[in-house]
Design a protein around this motif. Sequence first.
Motif, mmCIF file in Angstrom:
data_model
loop_
_atom_site.group_PDB
_atom_site.id
_atom_site.type_symbol
_atom_site.label_atom_id
_atom_site.label_comp_id
_atom_site.label_asym_id
_atom_site.label_seq_id
_atom_site.Cartn_x
_atom_site.Cartn_y
_atom_site.Cartn_z
ATOM 1 N N GLU A 221 -1.023 4.714 -21.467
ATOM 2 C CA GLU A 221 -1.970 4.876 -20.376
ATOM 3 C C GLU A 221 -2.735 3.564 -20.174
ATOM 4 O O GLU A 221 -3.147 2.922 -21.146
ATOM 5 C CB GLU A 221 -2.946 6.008 -20.658
ATOM 6 C CG GLU A 221 -3.845 6.319 -19.480
ATOM 7 C CD GLU A 221 -4.736 7.527 -19.718
ATOM 8 O OE1 GLU A 221 -5.739 7.677 -18.986
ATOM 9 O OE2 GLU A 221 -4.426 8.321 -20.649
ATOM 10 N N ARG A 223 -5.675 1.291 -17.578
ATOM 11 C CA ARG A 223 -6.678 1.256 -16.519
ATOM 12 C C ARG A 223 -6.352 0.063 -15.626
ATOM 13 O O ARG A 223 -6.266 -1.073 -16.091
ATOM 14 C CB ARG A 223 -8.097 1.128 -17.086
ATOM 15 C CG ARG A 223 -9.170 1.095 -15.985
ATOM 16 C CD ARG A 223 -10.574 1.000 -16.546
ATOM 17 N NE ARG A 223 -10.980 2.269 -17.185
ATOM 18 C CZ ARG A 223 -11.162 2.416 -18.485
ATOM 19 N NH1 ARG A 223 -10.936 1.399 -19.309
ATOM 20 N NH2 ARG A 223 -11.528 3.579 -18.993
ATOM 21 N N GLN A 248 -4.378 8.816 -11.827
ATOM 22 C CA GLN A 248 -5.679 9.484 -11.661
ATOM 23 C C GLN A 248 -6.676 8.514 -11.046
ATOM 24 O O GLN A 248 -6.750 7.347 -11.432
ATOM 25 C CB GLN A 248 -6.224 9.978 -13.008
ATOM 26 C CG GLN A 248 -5.627 11.278 -13.487
ATOM 27 C CD GLN A 248 -6.394 11.837 -14.682
ATOM 28 O OE1 GLN A 248 -7.436 11.306 -15.073
ATOM 29 N NE2 GLN A 248 -5.888 12.918 -15.245
ATOM 30 N N GLY A 251 -11.126 10.569 -11.766
ATOM 31 C CA GLY A 251 -10.983 11.796 -12.533
ATOM 32 C C GLY A 251 -10.069 12.836 -11.918
ATOM 33 O O GLY A 251 -9.880 13.913 -12.487
ATOM 34 N N LYS A 253 -6.191 13.807 -10.111
ATOM 35 C CA LYS A 253 -4.822 13.356 -9.941
ATOM 36 C C LYS A 253 -4.553 13.026 -8.479
ATOM 37 O O LYS A 253 -4.984 13.738 -7.575
ATOM 38 C CB LYS A 253 -3.821 14.428 -10.404
ATOM 39 C CG LYS A 253 -3.751 14.575 -11.914
ATOM 40 C CD LYS A 253 -2.620 15.502 -12.334
ATOM 41 C CE LYS A 253 -2.537 15.611 -13.855
ATOM 42 N NZ LYS A 253 -1.424 16.493 -14.278
ATOM 43 N N ARG A 267 -6.376 5.209 -13.399
ATOM 44 C CA ARG A 267 -5.721 5.421 -14.696
ATOM 45 C C ARG A 267 -4.268 5.824 -14.408
ATOM 46 O O ARG A 267 -4.037 6.727 -13.598
ATOM 47 C CB ARG A 267 -6.423 6.519 -15.487
ATOM 48 C CG ARG A 267 -7.882 6.178 -15.820
ATOM 49 C CD ARG A 267 -8.633 7.412 -16.274
ATOM 50 N NE ARG A 267 -8.118 7.924 -17.547
ATOM 51 C CZ ARG A 267 -8.685 7.682 -18.735
ATOM 52 N NH1 ARG A 267 -9.780 6.937 -18.791
ATOM 53 N NH2 ARG A 267 -8.190 8.180 -19.838
ATOM 54 N N LEU A 290 -4.730 7.537 -24.726
ATOM 55 C CA LEU A 290 -4.097 8.519 -23.840
ATOM 56 C C LEU A 290 -4.980 9.748 -23.707
ATOM 57 O O LEU A 290 -5.328 10.402 -24.685
ATOM 58 C CB LEU A 290 -2.726 8.909 -24.403
ATOM 59 C CG LEU A 290 -1.857 9.803 -23.511
ATOM 60 C CD1 LEU A 290 -1.494 9.082 -22.214
ATOM 61 C CD2 LEU A 290 -0.582 10.193 -24.258
ATOM 62 N N ASP A 291 -5.344 10.060 -22.495
ATOM 63 C CA ASP A 291 -6.150 11.237 -22.190
ATOM 64 C C ASP A 291 -5.247 12.465 -22.175
ATOM 65 O O ASP A 291 -4.132 12.421 -21.653
ATOM 66 C CB ASP A 291 -6.816 11.068 -20.821
ATOM 67 C CG ASP A 291 -7.887 12.130 -20.576
ATOM 68 O OD1 ASP A 291 -7.567 13.317 -20.684
ATOM 69 O OD2 ASP A 291 -9.038 11.741 -20.256
ATOM 70 N N GLU A 292 -5.724 13.559 -22.769
ATOM 71 C CA GLU A 292 -4.909 14.776 -22.819
ATOM 72 C C GLU A 292 -4.524 15.261 -21.425
ATOM 73 O O GLU A 292 -3.474 15.839 -21.227
ATOM 74 C CB GLU A 292 -5.655 15.888 -23.566
ATOM 75 C CG GLU A 292 -5.779 15.651 -25.056
ATOM 76 C CD GLU A 292 -6.385 16.842 -25.771
ATOM 77 O OE1 GLU A 292 -6.625 17.863 -25.098
ATOM 78 O OE2 GLU A 292 -6.606 16.746 -26.981
ATOM 79 N N SER A 293 -5.393 15.035 -20.448
ATOM 80 C CA SER A 293 -5.086 15.479 -19.089
ATOM 81 C C SER A 293 -3.930 14.686 -18.486
ATOM 82 O O SER A 293 -3.316 15.116 -17.515
ATOM 83 C CB SER A 293 -6.315 15.328 -18.197
ATOM 84 O OG SER A 293 -6.697 13.961 -18.078
ATOM 85 N N MET A 294 -3.628 13.517 -19.077
ATOM 86 C CA MET A 294 -2.529 12.682 -18.576
ATOM 87 C C MET A 294 -1.259 12.873 -19.389
ATOM 88 O O MET A 294 -0.199 12.355 -19.035
ATOM 89 C CB MET A 294 -2.945 11.202 -18.630
ATOM 90 C CG MET A 294 -4.061 10.834 -17.706
ATOM 91 S SD MET A 294 -3.490 10.596 -16.020
ATOM 92 C CE MET A 294 -2.847 8.922 -16.119
#
Length: 561
Positions: A221, A223, A248, A251, A253, A267, A290-294
């Motif tokens: 991931e 930025r 994203q 915040g 998608k 992101r 790495l964000d869990e949402s990604m």
Amino acid sequence: MDWIKETLSDTPEIALFLCLALGFALGKVRVWKISLGGVAGTLVVAILMGMFADIELDDQVKQIAFALFIFTLGYVSGPTFFASLNRKSLKYATFTGIEVVSVLLITAAAVLIMNLDVGTAAGLLAGGATESAAVGTATDAIGRLDLPADQIETLQNNVGTAYSISYICGLITIVLLSSQFFPLIMRIDLREEAAKLWAKLGGAADEDTAAPAAPAVVGREYRITAAAGRTVAEVQADLGDATVEEVQRDGEKVAFAPDLQLAHGDRVLVVGRREALVGSANRIGEEIALDESMAMSLDLADVVVTRKGYQATTLGEIRRDFADERQGVYLQKVTRGDHELPVKPSTLIQHGDTVRLSGSGRDLSRVIPMVGFRLDPAVRFDMVFIAIGVVLGFLIGMLVWTVGTIPLTLGTGGGCLLAGLLFGWIRSKRPTFGQYDSGAADVIKTLGLAVFICAVGLSSGPQAVELVKEFGWGLPIAGVAMTAIPAFLSFFVAWKFMKLPAPLVLGSVTGQQCSTPGVTAVQAAAGNATPLMAYTIVYAFSNVVLPLLGPIVVAMAHAIG
């Protein structure tokens, strides 16, 4: 001891599974680089048990087991066999031709010199050629001879005993020749030659195909900073074999599209080969946790190659032709029949091969239709299609042609083999039905052959000593000759006339005898899978042709005798 004998005689099913257990355990015992394997081990144990106690399995059990084995053999080999009938692969049929002519001539000479009976001659050929399937086709052909029942039984039992002796001799011979003596004759370092061929297959001179085709796929991931203002397609083109899978912004998608313009602070989740992503932060932006949402999961798909243009195409050619379309999809492995091929750009892909692809569901759904048909992981065995094929095989085996006084028939073995080839080919053309999972096929094939061989060994046990006494050292010597002569002929043809690279020479020699232990020993000596490039093609031809020698050798030995 008497109780054990009575128990084994009264309950042959116990004897069957005891032979399987002990036989496969014996088959795992390795002496130097050689092991018998489960089927040959079962035969040895069954013969010894047959000498110990009077045990007889029902003939229908034996026939059903062999029918399932030989049909599955044809079913698995069918796509590769027909796909190999092309200009690039057909030259390898030369080695199967050498094998067939050689073993028939050697068998004829052995019959004349040693005065072999029909059963012993057939067992000698099957064992020396290390082709277990020929035991079944020969046994079935003997059963159709116009001879008294007790004589037919004796001849059929001799097949198993002679096979066990010549198989052990043939196995040792092919392993030693292919992995040790032939490299010495060529005066080469096989490991070095295999490494050179591996590098050549890797297409080092072609940058488009030099990258490994089965990488360790990772997700990162970032930025967005450096890539701000660029589109997703431009970033992907810059990265090479990696794809932007999610974006994203603030915040939320963002709807994904190749022409989506990335903004500072976005992101992005990038998935690709580990080496493709090394240093990519300079071109995208800061790598972040790495964000869990990604987070996303890569799907795996086993795909049967059915595209018409893939009759004989290399992986490198496919990758070049579909450089854009295959973006985000990664090749994990290539399987042909029972064998996994090296995933290199010069690997030849044929119709009916199975490839394992990984990638996002979106990318896989786009690429899979370009390659072939995705196998359903929930379906292991299409009972309707397979059972109909076996029925057809039995019907074909009932056909008899009489030449003079000799009845010629394919029998159950030949009939089911041809039916398997036909149904396997149909399946490769119309893969929406008839699925036969490779794992299920391997279990059926191994169990079917092992049960049949066990039945042969149990009935052969009482006559084993007499047969060995009658022919003495003649059978082992003939068994070695049956393996060594065609191996030497093919070796020189491949080396001196075809000028094949050393690993392909040795793969061809082991392939003509369908010798899995042989090619395993060659691979161990080579240090990589390059011998399989030739082995799988020759194996496909020999796996179809050699079992059909059973009725031929029976007719020949009967006529000579």
